[in-house]
Design an enzyme around this catalytic site. Structure first.
Site, mmCIF file in Angstrom:
data_model
loop_
_atom_site.group_PDB
_atom_site.id
_atom_site.type_symbol
_atom_site.label_atom_id
_atom_site.label_comp_id
_atom_site.label_asym_id
_atom_site.label_seq_id
_atom_site.Cartn_x
_atom_site.Cartn_y
_atom_site.Cartn_z
ATOM 1 N N ALA A 66 0.877 -1.176 0.000
ATOM 2 C CA ALA A 66 0.000 0.000 0.000
ATOM 3 C C ALA A 66 0.911 1.222 0.000
ATOM 4 C CB ALA A 66 -0.890 -0.019 1.228
ATOM 5 N N GLY A 111 0.582 -5.084 0.841
ATOM 6 C CA GLY A 111 -0.608 -5.163 -0.015
ATOM 7 C C GLY A 111 -0.337 -5.819 -1.362
ATOM 8 N N GLU A 114 -0.421 -9.457 -0.678
ATOM 9 C CA GLU A 114 -1.831 -9.782 -0.409
ATOM 10 C C GLU A 114 -2.633 -9.844 -1.709
ATOM 11 O OE1 GLU A 114 -1.942 -6.537 2.508
ATOM 12 O OE2 GLU A 114 -2.873 -7.938 3.903
ATOM 13 N N GLU A 134 4.556 -5.295 7.355
ATOM 14 C CA GLU A 134 3.747 -4.294 8.070
ATOM 15 C C GLU A 134 4.232 -4.019 9.482
ATOM 16 O OE1 GLU A 134 2.541 -6.581 6.059
ATOM 17 O OE2 GLU A 134 1.026 -5.669 4.774
HETATM 18 N N1 DAK Z 1 4.639 3.210 -0.685
HETATM 19 C C1 DAK Z 1 5.076 4.402 -1.202
HETATM 20 N N2 DAK Z 1 6.242 4.556 -1.844
HETATM 21 C C2 DAK Z 1 7.034 3.477 -1.963
HETATM 22 C C3 DAK Z 1 6.663 2.216 -1.444
HETATM 23 C C4 DAK Z 1 5.394 2.099 -0.783
HETATM 24 N N3 DAK Z 1 4.958 0.945 -0.270
HETATM 25 N N4 DAK Z 1 7.662 1.336 -1.708
HETATM 26 C C5 DAK Z 1 8.617 2.050 -2.367
HETATM 27 N N5 DAK Z 1 8.240 3.317 -2.521
HETATM 28 C C6 DAK Z 1 8.977 4.395 -3.185
HETATM 29 C C7 DAK Z 1 10.183 4.827 -2.343
HETATM 30 O O1 DAK Z 1 9.770 5.745 -1.341
HETATM 31 C C8 DAK Z 1 11.060 5.484 -3.412
HETATM 32 O O2 DAK Z 1 10.547 6.751 -3.691
HETATM 33 P P1 DAK Z 1 11.559 8.018 -3.970
HETATM 34 O O3 DAK Z 1 12.380 8.129 -2.776
HETATM 35 O O4 DAK Z 1 12.327 7.601 -5.215
HETATM 36 O O5 DAK Z 1 10.620 9.178 -4.198
HETATM 37 C C9 DAK Z 1 10.821 4.609 -4.619
HETATM 38 O O6 DAK Z 1 9.582 3.912 -4.381
HETATM 39 C C10 DAK Z 1 11.900 3.561 -4.836
HETATM 40 O O7 DAK Z 1 12.046 2.850 -3.626
HETATM 41 P P2 DAK Z 1 13.466 2.681 -2.880
HETATM 42 O O8 DAK Z 1 14.389 3.817 -3.177
HETATM 43 O O9 DAK Z 1 13.169 2.400 -1.443
HETATM 44 O O10 DAK Z 1 14.019 1.368 -3.608
HETATM 45 P P3 DAK Z 1 15.000 0.273 -3.015
HETATM 46 O O11 DAK Z 1 15.385 -0.586 -4.167
HETATM 47 O O12 DAK Z 1 16.082 0.896 -2.189
HETATM 48 O O13 DAK Z 1 14.078 -0.588 -2.008
HETATM 49 C C11 DAK Z 1 12.049 -1.766 -1.318
HETATM 50 C C12 DAK Z 1 12.975 -1.303 -2.500
HETATM 51 C C13 DAK Z 1 10.809 -2.378 -1.918
HETATM 52 C C14 DAK Z 1 12.800 -2.792 -0.491
HETATM 53 C C15 DAK Z 1 11.727 -0.515 -0.451
HETATM 54 O O14 DAK Z 1 11.231 0.520 -1.310
HETATM 55 C C16 DAK Z 1 10.690 -0.794 0.591
HETATM 56 O O15 DAK Z 1 11.017 -1.371 1.632
HETATM 57 N N6 DAK Z 1 9.459 -0.347 0.354
HETATM 58 C C17 DAK Z 1 8.400 -0.399 1.303
HETATM 59 C C18 DAK Z 1 7.864 -1.781 1.366
HETATM 60 C C19 DAK Z 1 6.765 -1.900 2.381
HETATM 61 O O16 DAK Z 1 6.980 -1.685 3.583
HETATM 62 N N7 DAK Z 1 5.591 -2.256 1.877
HETATM 63 C C20 DAK Z 1 4.506 -2.572 2.719
HETATM 64 C C21 DAK Z 1 3.704 -1.400 2.874
HETATM 65 S S1 DAK Z 1 2.543 -1.707 4.157
HETATM 66 C C22 DAK Z 1 -4.556 -0.838 5.595
HETATM 67 C C23 DAK Z 1 -4.640 -1.968 4.874
HETATM 68 C C24 DAK Z 1 -3.519 -2.460 4.256
HETATM 69 C C25 DAK Z 1 -2.315 -1.834 4.335
HETATM 70 C C26 DAK Z 1 -2.250 -0.692 5.058
HETATM 71 C C27 DAK Z 1 -3.347 -0.189 5.678
HETATM 72 N N8 DAK Z 1 -5.670 -0.309 6.275
HETATM 73 C C28 DAK Z 1 -6.771 -1.183 6.524
HETATM 74 C C29 DAK Z 1 -5.608 1.004 6.759
HETATM 75 C C30 DAK Z 1 -1.174 -2.362 3.711
HETATM 76 C C31 DAK Z 1 0.023 -2.004 4.140
HETATM 77 C C32 DAK Z 1 1.209 -2.241 3.367
HETATM 78 O O17 DAK Z 1 1.189 -2.716 2.268
#
Ligand code: DAK
Length: 260
Positions: A66, A111, A114, A134
Site C-alpha cells: 500500500a 498489499g 496480499e 507491516e
Molecule cells: N509506498 C510508497 N512509496 C514506496 C513504497 C510504498 N509501499 N515502496 C517504495 N516506494 C517508493 C520509495 O519511497 C522510493 O521513492 P523516492 O524516494 O524515489 O521518491 C521509490 O519507491 C523507490 O524505492 P526505494 O528507493 O526504497 O528502492 P529500493 O530498491 O532501495 O528498495 C524496497 C525497494 C521495496 C525494499 C523498499 O522501497 C521498501 O522497503 N518499500 C516499502 C515496502 C513496504 O513496507 N511495503 C509494505 C507497505 S505496508 C490498511 C490496509 C492495508 C495496508 C495498510 C493499511 N488499512 C486497513 C488502513 C497495507 C500495508 C502495506 O502494504
C-alpha cells in the site's frame, strides 16, 4: 474507462492489467485500488474473456505494498475506509468468474503480496521478493494477509513471515508453496499467457464452476463442500459443452466448446 494508474491490454481474449506507478514501485494508493475495482468489475461482464493476468510495470516491482505516503497521516476512519476498499478489490479478484494469474515480476510486499495471494495462480520471476513487512511500520496486514497467507503456506510459516517482516526470495516462495512456478523475467508474461492459452481450450463453464467450487468449498466443511461440488457437477449436464466434450472424446476429435 479513464485509467491513470493502470494499463489494460486485451490479447487473444486475455486481459493483461498492469499496475503502472513505477516511481513508487507500483504502490497501491486509493486511486489505483478504485481503478482496479472498476477494471475487474467491467471485465467480469466480458463473456468471451478467458482470464486476467495482473502484473506491475518495470522489472523491479510487482507491487511494493500500500502507498505509505498516502496513508501516513490517516486517522481511524480513513484507515477503515482504505481497508474496506482494499478488501473489496481483493475479494472481487478472488471471486472473479474467470481465472486470474498474478505475474509477480519483482517486489510483492504488504498489499502487493496480499493482492498476489487473492489471485488464483502465482507465477514469479526469479528476482521476485515476497513479504509482509507491516510490523516494521507498526501495523498489521490489512488486505487479508493474516488470513490468506496461513491458508496458502500453513500457520507456522505464515506467522514467522508476519512476526519478522522478512522478505523471502522466489526460490523460498516456491519451496513453501506461495508461488506455483519461478521463471526468468523475460519468460514471465509468455508463461502466464501460455497457461491462459491452455485454459482457453477447455470447457469455459467447467473452468468457471471449478473456480467457484474451490473458492466456495474452502470456506465450508468437507461434507458441505462435497455436496456443493455434487450440485455444480450436475449443473454441467445442462450445458451444450458437456455434450460436446463427451461426444468429441468418443469421436476421437478435439472438442469445440461454445461456452453454452
Ligand atoms: N509506498 C510508497 N512509496 C514506496 C513504497 C510504498 N509501499 N515502496 C517504495 N516506494 C517508493 C520509495 O519511497 C522510493 O521513492 P523516492 O524516494 O524515489 O521518491 C521509490 O519507491 C523507490 O524505492 P526505494 O528507493 O526504497 O528502492 P529500493 O530498491 O532501495 O528498495 C524496497 C525497494 C521495496 C525494499 C523498499 O522501497 C521498501 O522497503 N518499500 C516499502 C515496502 C513496504 O513496507 N511495503 C509494505 C507497505 S505496508 C490498511 C490496509 C492495508 C495496508 C495498510 C493499511 N488499512 C486497513 C488502513 C497495507 C500495508 C502495506 O502494504
Amino acid at each position: 474507462m479513464d485509467l491513470n494508474n493502470l494499463t489494460l491490454e486485451l490479447t487473444d481474449r486475455v486481459a493483461v492489467v498492469t499496475v503502472n506507478r513505477p516511481k513508487s514501485l507500483n504502490a497501491l494508493n486509493p486511486d489505483t485500488l478504485a481503478e482496479l475495482l472498476e477494471v475487474f468489475t467491467a471485465l467480469g461482464d466480458h463473456e468471451d474473456l478467458v482470464g486476467v493476468v495482473i502484473t506491475g510495470s518495470g522489472e523491479k516491482a510487482f507491487i511494493a505494498g500500500a502507498d505509505i505516503s498516502a496513508m501516513k497521516d490517516y486517522g481511524v476512519l480513513e484507515g477503515r475506509q482504505m481497508g474496506k476498499l482494499g478488501h473489496l478489490v481483493l475479494d472481487t479478484i478472488a471471486a472473479f468468474p474467470k481465472p486470474v494469474i498474478a505475474a509477480v515480476n519483482g517486489f510483492a510486499l504488504g498489499g502487493g503480496c496480499e493482492l498476489a495471494m487473492a489471485c488464483d495462480i502465482r507465477i514469479c520471476s526469479d528476482n521476485a521478493k515476497f513479504g509482509q513487512p507491516e510490523v516494521n511500520l507498526g501495523v498489521i496486514p490489512g488486505f487479508g494477509g493474516t488470513q490468506r497467507l496461513p491458508r496458502l503456506v500453513g500457520t507456522g510459516r505464515a506467522l514467522e513471515l508476519l512476526f519478522t517482516g522478512d522478505m523471502i526470495d522466489a526460490a523460498e516462495a516456491f519451496r513453501i508453496g506461495l508461488v506455483n512456478r519461478v521463471v526468468k523475467q523475460q519468460e514471465l508474461l509468455p508463461e502466464c499467457l501460455a497457461i491462459m492459452k491452455k485454459i482457453s481450450t477447455k470447457g469455459p463453464l467447467a473452468i468457471q464452476l471449478c473456480k467457484d467450487v474451490v473458492r466456495t468449498g474452502m470456506e465450508l466443511d468437507l461434507a458441505r463442500a462435497c455436496r456443493y461440488e455434487a450440485d455444480l457437477f450436475s449443473i454441467c449436464f445442462a450445458s451444450e459443452d458437456q455434450k460436446e466434450g463427451m461426444t468429441a472424446f468418443l469421436e476421437k476429435r478435439k472438442a469445440d466448446f461454445k461456452n453454452r
